[in-house]
Design a protein around this motif. Sequence first.
Motif, PDB file in Angstrom:
ATOM      1  N   ALA A 100       0.831  -1.208   0.000  1.00 48.44           N
ATOM      2  CA  ALA A 100       0.000   0.000   0.000  1.00 48.44           C
ATOM      3  C   ALA A 100       0.864   1.256   0.000  1.00 48.44           C
ATOM      4  O   ALA A 100       0.526   2.253  -0.649  1.00 48.44           O
ATOM      5  N   LEU A 101       1.983   1.207   0.700  1.00 47.09           N
ATOM      6  CA  LEU A 101       2.886   2.360   0.720  1.00 47.09           C
ATOM      7  C   LEU A 101       3.549   2.572  -0.641  1.00 47.09           C
ATOM      8  O   LEU A 101       3.850   3.707  -1.023  1.00 47.09           O
ATOM      9  N   LEU A 102       3.770   1.488  -1.375  1.00 48.00           N
ATOM     10  CA  LEU A 102       4.332   1.614  -2.720  1.00 48.00           C
ATOM     11  C   LEU A 102       3.295   2.139  -3.708  1.00 48.00           C
ATOM     12  O   LEU A 102       3.623   2.877  -4.646  1.00 48.00           O
ATOM     13  N   ILE A 103       2.056   1.753  -3.509  1.00 49.67           N
ATOM     14  CA  ILE A 103       0.983   2.200  -4.399  1.00 49.67           C
ATOM     15  C   ILE A 103       0.733   3.698  -4.248  1.00 49.67           C
ATOM     16  O   ILE A 103       0.442   4.399  -5.226  1.00 49.67           O
ATOM     17  N   ASP A 104       0.868   4.209  -3.038  1.00 50.28           N
ATOM     18  CA  ASP A 104       0.483   5.596  -2.740  1.00 50.28           C
ATOM     19  C   ASP A 104       1.123   6.630  -3.665  1.00 50.28           C
ATOM     20  O   ASP A 104       0.404   7.434  -4.285  1.00 50.28           O
ATOM     21  N   PRO A 105       2.455   6.667  -3.808  1.00 47.91           N
ATOM     22  CA  PRO A 105       3.029   7.708  -4.675  1.00 47.91           C
ATOM     23  C   PRO A 105       2.652   7.537  -6.143  1.00 47.91           C
ATOM     24  O   PRO A 105       2.497   8.526  -6.865  1.00 47.91           O
ATOM     25  N   LEU A 106       2.491   6.291  -6.574  1.00 43.92           N
ATOM     26  CA  LEU A 106       2.090   6.070  -7.965  1.00 43.92           C
ATOM     27  C   LEU A 106       0.671   6.567  -8.196  1.00 43.92           C
ATOM     28  O   LEU A 106       0.389   7.241  -9.202  1.00 43.92           O
ATOM     29  N   GLN A 107      -0.226   6.273  -7.269  1.00 42.47           N
ATOM     30  CA  GLN A 107      -1.602   6.745  -7.402  1.00 42.47           C
ATOM     31  C   GLN A 107      -1.656   8.271  -7.353  1.00 42.47           C
ATOM     32  O   GLN A 107      -2.398   8.900  -8.123  1.00 42.47           O
ATOM     33  N   THR A 108      -0.867   8.869  -6.478  1.00 40.58           N
ATOM     34  CA  THR A 108      -0.824  10.331  -6.388  1.00 40.58           C
ATOM     35  C   THR A 108      -0.359  10.939  -7.703  1.00 40.58           C
ATOM     36  O   THR A 108      -0.926  11.931  -8.189  1.00 40.58           O
ATOM     37  N   ARG A 109       0.654  10.331  -8.305  1.00 39.75           N
ATOM     38  CA  ARG A 109       1.170  10.850  -9.583  1.00 39.75           C
ATOM     39  C   ARG A 109       0.146  10.679 -10.696  1.00 39.75           C
ATOM     40  O   ARG A 109      -0.017  11.569 -11.539  1.00 39.75           O
ATOM     41  N   LEU A 110      -0.528   9.559 -10.722  1.00 42.57           N
ATOM     42  CA  LEU A 110      -1.533   9.325 -11.757  1.00 42.57           C
ATOM     43  C   LEU A 110      -2.698  10.303 -11.635  1.00 42.57           C
ATOM     44  O   LEU A 110      -3.194  10.825 -12.645  1.00 42.57           O
ATOM     45  N   LEU A 111      -3.139  10.566 -10.421  1.00 40.57           N
ATOM     46  CA  LEU A 111      -4.235  11.513 -10.219  1.00 40.57           C
ATOM     47  C   LEU A 111      -3.815  12.926 -10.614  1.00 40.57           C
ATOM     48  O   LEU A 111      -4.583  13.663 -11.248  1.00 40.57           O
ATOM     49  N   ALA A 112      -2.590  13.304 -10.246  1.00 44.69           N
ATOM     50  CA  ALA A 112      -2.107  14.639 -10.610  1.00 44.69           C
ATOM     51  C   ALA A 112      -1.967  14.775 -12.120  1.00 44.69           C
ATOM     52  O   ALA A 112      -2.334  15.805 -12.709  1.00 44.69           O
ATOM     53  N   GLY A 113      -1.446  13.745 -12.772  1.00 47.74           N
ATOM     54  CA  GLY A 113      -1.295  13.793 -14.219  1.00 47.74           C
ATOM     55  C   GLY A 113      -2.630  13.881 -14.935  1.00 47.74           C
ATOM     56  O   GLY A 113      -2.774  14.592 -15.939  1.00 47.74           O
ATOM     57  N   LEU A 114      -3.623  13.173 -14.422  1.00 51.57           N
ATOM     58  CA  LEU A 114      -4.962  13.212 -15.011  1.00 51.57           C
ATOM     59  C   LEU A 114      -5.546  14.618 -14.941  1.00 51.57           C
ATOM     60  O   LEU A 114      -6.133  15.112 -15.916  1.00 51.57           O
ATOM     61  N   ARG A 115      -5.368  15.276 -13.806  1.00 47.25           N
ATOM     62  CA  ARG A 115      -6.004  16.574 -13.589  1.00 47.25           C
ATOM     63  C   ARG A 115      -5.205  17.741 -14.159  1.00 47.25           C
ATOM     64  O   ARG A 115      -5.787  18.727 -14.605  1.00 47.25           O
ATOM     65  N   GLU A 116      -3.900  17.622 -14.136  1.00 39.84           N
ATOM     66  CA  GLU A 116      -3.066  18.759 -14.521  1.00 39.84           C
ATOM     67  C   GLU A 116      -2.531  18.660 -15.943  1.00 39.84           C
ATOM     68  O   GLU A 116      -2.253  19.683 -16.569  1.00 39.84           O
ATOM     69  N   ARG A 117      -2.386  17.428 -16.463  1.00 39.73           N
ATOM     70  CA  ARG A 117      -1.750  17.261 -17.770  1.00 39.73           C
ATOM     71  C   ARG A 117      -2.584  16.422 -18.730  1.00 39.73           C
ATOM     72  O   ARG A 117      -2.099  16.013 -19.775  1.00 39.73           O
ATOM     73  N   GLN A 118      -3.833  16.165 -18.336  1.00 39.77           N
ATOM     74  CA  GLN A 118      -4.766  15.410 -19.183  1.00 39.77           C
ATOM     75  C   GLN A 118      -4.250  14.013 -19.525  1.00 39.77           C
ATOM     76  O   GLN A 118      -4.449  13.512 -20.629  1.00 39.77           O
ATOM     77  N   TRP A 119      -3.576  13.389 -18.562  1.00 38.60           N
ATOM     78  CA  TRP A 119      -3.200  11.997 -18.749  1.00 38.60           C
ATOM     79  C   TRP A 119      -4.460  11.138 -18.818  1.00 38.60           C
ATOM     80  O   TRP A 119      -5.537  11.532 -18.352  1.00 38.60           O
TER      81      TRP A 119
END
Length: 288
Positions: A100-119
């Motif tokens: 779960a600790l490994l998933i956290d930064p990846l999920q955070t990056r994916l959410l940020a990319g979706l909202r800020e860079r239209q990933w």
Amino acid sequence: MLRLPRHVSAVLNGFSQIFLQAHPLCGLLIALAIALHTPALLAGALAGALAGTFGAAALGRSRADIDCGLYGYNSALLGVLIVLQLGLSAFSLGLIACAALLIDPLQTRLLAGLRERQWLPGFTLPFVLLGWLVLTLLPAPTGTPASVAPIDAQALAFAIATGIGQVIFLDQPLAGLLVLVAVWLADRRAARWLLAGSAAGLGIDLLFGAAHGPILAGLAGYNPALAALAVSQVQRSAWAPLLAIVAAVLARLAFDRLGLPPLTMPFILACWLVALAARRVRRQPENA
């Protein structure tokens, strides 16, 4: 309506977000389906959802994202997979917490990319990536192949329901029906597409002459079911979910041909394909 404590609601939403819903009662019924199937799997899922949710809170992630369950669902899925591979033990629970600790930064990056860079949406990508690692490093003992029942109307109906349950590794039709009811309570249109996707995936595999064992076990249905549900949330046209269903089936067949465990990657690829196609269609009038 009963108002749940915020963290309880967030954990339950982590279960419902496996099916792209933010609905505590839906999450509770999904947890119940897991418990009725195999209580040990619920322990793994709950450990993952708790670790993901409270870990995100400790790391200062967005409160809105935590409350919606966006930090719980990948960890919950991985928790089920780890318990399936290793059984329930202190070691497996500790491994779930670390995952779960490994998933956290990846999920955070994916959410940020979706909202800020239209990933493109990440969906269950963190679960898939770590799930492949788990399956590589911790292979489960091979069991005795189950006998294959004859194909009849009842077997097909059970397989469609089981296809829904297989999203969370549940291979019993009753569990799948309970999950379907859970999603129905949250979003009836989503539930209809979930059911249609599982049925269509089964039907396409039969047309392709696939082996009956995996079909009856629901393995043909869960990726197209998820793909149809996800695309139906953002596309009102029926053609988009239908395209996602076909793409998910073809992607899963490709994984089978390559000898790779598909997990939910065919669902992700199908949704990405539809999203890219929709973007291209939207850009055409601008370029005309």
